[in-house]
Write a protein that holds these residues in place. Structure first.
Motif, PDB file in Angstrom:
ATOM      1  N   ARG A  91       0.840  -1.190   0.000  1.00  0.00           N
ATOM      2  CA  ARG A  91       0.000   0.000   0.000  1.00  0.00           C
ATOM      3  C   ARG A  91       0.884   1.253   0.000  1.00  0.00           C
ATOM      4  NH1 ARG A  91      -2.810  -3.901  -0.411  1.00  0.00           N
ATOM      5  NH2 ARG A  91      -4.808  -4.349   0.610  1.00  0.00           N
ATOM      6  N   PRO A  92       0.369   2.440  -0.273  1.00  0.00           N
ATOM      7  CA  PRO A  92      -1.042   2.755  -0.527  1.00  0.00           C
ATOM      8  C   PRO A  92      -1.433   2.489  -1.977  1.00  0.00           C
ATOM      9  CG  PRO A  92       0.220   4.770  -0.533  1.00  0.00           C
ATOM     10  CD  PRO A  92       1.191   3.671  -0.169  1.00  0.00           C
ATOM     11  N   ALA A  93      -2.700   2.209  -2.180  1.00  0.00           N
ATOM     12  CA  ALA A  93      -3.201   1.891  -3.515  1.00  0.00           C
ATOM     13  C   ALA A  93      -3.014   3.045  -4.490  1.00  0.00           C
ATOM     14  CB  ALA A  93      -4.685   1.510  -3.427  1.00  0.00           C
ATOM     15  N   GLU A  94      -3.052   4.283  -3.968  1.00  0.00           N
ATOM     16  CA  GLU A  94      -2.946   5.456  -4.833  1.00  0.00           C
ATOM     17  C   GLU A  94      -1.583   5.567  -5.511  1.00  0.00           C
ATOM     18  OE1 GLU A  94      -4.359   5.503  -1.839  1.00  0.00           O
ATOM     19  OE2 GLU A  94      -6.413   5.748  -2.614  1.00  0.00           O
ATOM     20  N   LEU A  95      -0.575   4.825  -5.012  1.00  0.00           N
ATOM     21  CA  LEU A  95       0.759   4.890  -5.604  1.00  0.00           C
ATOM     22  C   LEU A  95       1.088   3.612  -6.381  1.00  0.00           C
ATOM     23  CD1 LEU A  95       2.812   6.607  -2.741  1.00  0.00           C
ATOM     24  CD2 LEU A  95       1.737   7.646  -4.752  1.00  0.00           C
ATOM     25  N   ILE A  96       0.043   2.925  -6.847  1.00  0.00           N
ATOM     26  CA  ILE A  96       0.187   1.721  -7.667  1.00  0.00           C
ATOM     27  C   ILE A  96      -0.589   1.947  -8.965  1.00  0.00           C
ATOM     28  CG2 ILE A  96      -0.221  -0.773  -7.808  1.00  0.00           C
ATOM     29  CD1 ILE A  96      -0.389  -0.763  -4.708  1.00  0.00           C
ATOM     30  N   VAL A  97      -0.024   1.505 -10.082  1.00  0.00           N
ATOM     31  CA  VAL A  97      -0.730   1.658 -11.357  1.00  0.00           C
ATOM     32  C   VAL A  97      -0.328   0.518 -12.281  1.00  0.00           C
ATOM     33  CG1 VAL A  97       1.004   3.084 -12.533  1.00  0.00           C
ATOM     34  CG2 VAL A  97      -1.424   3.341 -13.131  1.00  0.00           C
ATOM     35  N   CYS A  98      -1.252   0.108 -13.139  1.00  0.00           N
ATOM     36  CA  CYS A  98      -0.957  -0.887 -14.162  1.00  0.00           C
ATOM     37  C   CYS A  98      -0.874  -0.213 -15.517  1.00  0.00           C
ATOM     38  CB  CYS A  98      -2.047  -1.960 -14.210  1.00  0.00           C
ATOM     39  SG  CYS A  98      -1.764  -3.219 -15.487  1.00  0.00           S
ATOM     40  N   MET A 146      -9.134  -1.276 -28.379  1.00  0.00           N
ATOM     41  CA  MET A 146      -7.794  -0.701 -28.479  1.00  0.00           C
ATOM     42  C   MET A 146      -7.100  -1.223 -29.725  1.00  0.00           C
ATOM     43  SD  MET A 146      -6.796  -1.257 -24.427  1.00  0.00           S
ATOM     44  CE  MET A 146      -5.178  -0.505 -24.511  1.00  0.00           C
ATOM     45  N   GLU A 147      -6.246  -0.371 -30.301  1.00  0.00           N
ATOM     46  CA  GLU A 147      -5.394  -0.779 -31.411  1.00  0.00           C
ATOM     47  C   GLU A 147      -4.027  -1.181 -30.856  1.00  0.00           C
ATOM     48  OE1 GLU A 147      -6.542  -1.068 -34.414  1.00  0.00           O
ATOM     49  OE2 GLU A 147      -8.474  -0.088 -34.033  1.00  0.00           O
ATOM     50  N   GLY A 148      -3.262  -1.908 -31.667  1.00  0.00           N
ATOM     51  CA  GLY A 148      -1.927  -2.291 -31.244  1.00  0.00           C
ATOM     52  C   GLY A 148      -1.097  -1.077 -30.862  1.00  0.00           C
ATOM     53  N   GLY A 149      -0.468  -1.104 -29.704  1.00  0.00           N
ATOM     54  CA  GLY A 149       0.331   0.027 -29.217  1.00  0.00           C
ATOM     55  C   GLY A 149      -0.415   0.928 -28.258  1.00  0.00           C
ATOM     56  N   ASP A 150      -1.759   0.887 -28.282  1.00  0.00           N
ATOM     57  CA  ASP A 150      -2.538   1.666 -27.313  1.00  0.00           C
ATOM     58  C   ASP A 150      -2.294   1.101 -25.920  1.00  0.00           C
ATOM     59  OD1 ASP A 150      -3.525   2.939 -29.523  1.00  0.00           O
ATOM     60  OD2 ASP A 150      -5.578   2.179 -29.331  1.00  0.00           O
ATOM     61  N   THR A 151      -2.238   1.989 -24.933  1.00  0.00           N
ATOM     62  CA  THR A 151      -1.926   1.575 -23.562  1.00  0.00           C
ATOM     63  C   THR A 151      -2.925   2.182 -22.594  1.00  0.00           C
ATOM     64  OG1 THR A 151       0.428   1.421 -24.101  1.00  0.00           O
ATOM     65  CG2 THR A 151      -0.144   1.546 -21.765  1.00  0.00           C
ATOM     66  N   VAL A 152      -3.477   1.344 -21.730  1.00  0.00           N
ATOM     67  CA  VAL A 152      -4.372   1.837 -20.686  1.00  0.00           C
ATOM     68  C   VAL A 152      -3.649   1.772 -19.349  1.00  0.00           C
ATOM     69  CG1 VAL A 152      -5.470  -0.447 -20.403  1.00  0.00           C
ATOM     70  CG2 VAL A 152      -6.645   1.606 -19.597  1.00  0.00           C
ATOM     71  N   PHE A 153      -3.739   2.846 -18.592  1.00  0.00           N
ATOM     72  CA  PHE A 153      -3.209   2.910 -17.232  1.00  0.00           C
ATOM     73  C   PHE A 153      -4.404   2.871 -16.290  1.00  0.00           C
ATOM     74  CE2 PHE A 153      -0.152   4.923 -19.996  1.00  0.00           C
ATOM     75  CZ  PHE A 153       1.075   4.436 -19.537  1.00  0.00           C
ATOM     76  N   PHE A 154      -4.366   1.989 -15.290  1.00  0.00           N
ATOM     77  CA  PHE A 154      -5.533   1.919 -14.403  1.00  0.00           C
ATOM     78  C   PHE A 154      -5.142   1.636 -12.960  1.00  0.00           C
ATOM     79  CE2 PHE A 154      -5.241  -2.277 -16.446  1.00  0.00           C
ATOM     80  CZ  PHE A 154      -5.357  -3.166 -15.387  1.00  0.00           C
ATOM     81  N   HIS A 155      -6.036   2.038 -12.070  1.00  0.00           N
ATOM     82  CA  HIS A 155      -5.876   1.972 -10.623  1.00  0.00           C
ATOM     83  C   HIS A 155      -6.108   0.535 -10.144  1.00  0.00           C
ATOM     84  CE1 HIS A 155      -6.839   2.751  -6.368  1.00  0.00           C
ATOM     85  NE2 HIS A 155      -6.231   3.910  -6.510  1.00  0.00           N
TER      86      HIS A 155
END
Length: 340
Positions: A187-194, A253-262
């Motif tokens: 933790r904390p969750a707010e400082l983690i991202v995928c 999503m297309e190839g190369g697109d990136t999603v960042f999520f909590h």
């Protein structure tokens, strides 16, 4: 009235002398230390989930704050994606051996005869010691966005290349709706991202990501194996109780697109209804300021017991904690490893 008007400047001068002493030293402010914990990252008052570094626009920050995810288009080049594909193929052909790498097969494949090639492997994870795949985790265009969530001290905590197979008709290629924080004892969750990058076009036909916007603002929920007729892949836990009426967003999503999520965002993926294998590569990052927690007595205790069972069966180790498992697989990407 005239006397009062003449006296006003005099009263103002007296007030200013009190507010701004003549002695320059008296004008300076002295900072005193406090007992509060000092961290290298600070969230602005109006933003809880993103940090100030002048990369994200106000619109992007507001979107992530409200929804818990953000898609950046065309972030990873076709050349890099092809290199990751080639390395994955070499791993599947057993041309390279990577210490600590976990190679997984879909439950439908695991119960049948198969050829030892790319079609037999549905996921490789913990590739932190494969220099070619780990290069994804260090791409400058990825890291500059990661820093918007973690700050300057960045560790790669969990790495995966997913090769979602065509569904055999039993819906086993689905991934149940879940929160990644369920697996993480830090933790904390707010400082983690995928960071999750599509390696080809991904849509509902081949099992794109499905997210429940805004669920990152809620608590970590109880997770268990879902009761699915076709069976469930190992470690594919799902949220036991969530509002089925919450609006869902399917991320095309297309190839190369990136999603960042909590890590508290509830998400999953549907069946792959095509004949091809759907590929994506991802890394979970955490700030060097994060710290480990004891999950005993919490909703995460079941995942720790499963990790202990795997360690005992696979490595003959009797006592392994969830913290031990994550300490081994983490790797510094940038800055300092302060706690993890």
């Amino acid at each position: 009235m005239e006397a009062s008007t003449k006296a006003a400047p005099a009263r103002l001068a007296i007030l200013l002398r009190h507010l701004r002493p003549a002695d320059p030293a008296a004008r300076s402010l002295t900072a005193f230390p406090t007992s509060a914990q000092v961290s290298s990252v600070k969230h602005p008052a109006q933003f809880r989930y993103t940090l100030d570094n002048n990369l994200l626009t106000p619109v992007q920050r507001d979107f992530y704050e409200k929804n818990g995810y953000l898609v950046i288009k065309n972030l990873v080049s076709d050349e890099d994606i092809q290199r990751f594909r080639d390395e994955f193929a070499r791993i599947c052909r057993k041309e390279v051996k990577v210490p600590g790498l976990t190679v997984m097969r879909d439950i439908s494949i695991a119960k049948s005869e198969f050829v030892a090639d790319e079609k037999a492997v549905t996921k490789v994870q913990d590739f932190q010691d494969d220099e070619e795949l780990f290069r994804y985790c260090t791409l400058p265009q990825i890291i500059k966005y990661v820093e918007c969530f973690t700050g300057p001290n960045i560790l790669a905590m969990h790495t995966m290349l997913i090769n979602k197979p065509p569904d055999p008709g039993k819906k086993s290629s689905r991934h149940p709706m879940h929160q990644d924080l369920h697996y993480f004892p830090f933790r904390p969750a707010e400082l983690i991202v995928c960071a999750w990058t599509a390696m080809e076009r991904i849509d509902r036909s081949n099992g794109c990501l499905v997210v429940l916007p805004g669920t990152h603002k809620g608590p970590l929920k109880q997770h268990d194996y879902p009761d699915w007729e076709g069976g469930v892949n190992k470690m594919y836990h799902g949220v036991r109780d969530f509002d089925k009426n919450t609006p869902r967003v399917h991320l095309t999503m297309e190839g190369g697109d990136t999603v960042f999520f909590h890590p508290l965002l509830i998400h999953g993926s549907g069946m792959n209804k095509t004949e091809g294998f759907r590929k994506a590569i991802s890394c979970h990052y955490a700030s060097g300021d994060c710290y480990y927690i004891d999950v005993k007595g919490t909703s995460q205790e079941n995942i720790e017991k499963e990790v202990e069972e795997i360690a005992r069966t696979k490595y003959g180790v009797d006592s392994v904690t969830l913290k031990d498992a994550w300490s081994i697989r983490s790797r510094l990407v940038k800055g300092e490893r302060r706690n993890l």
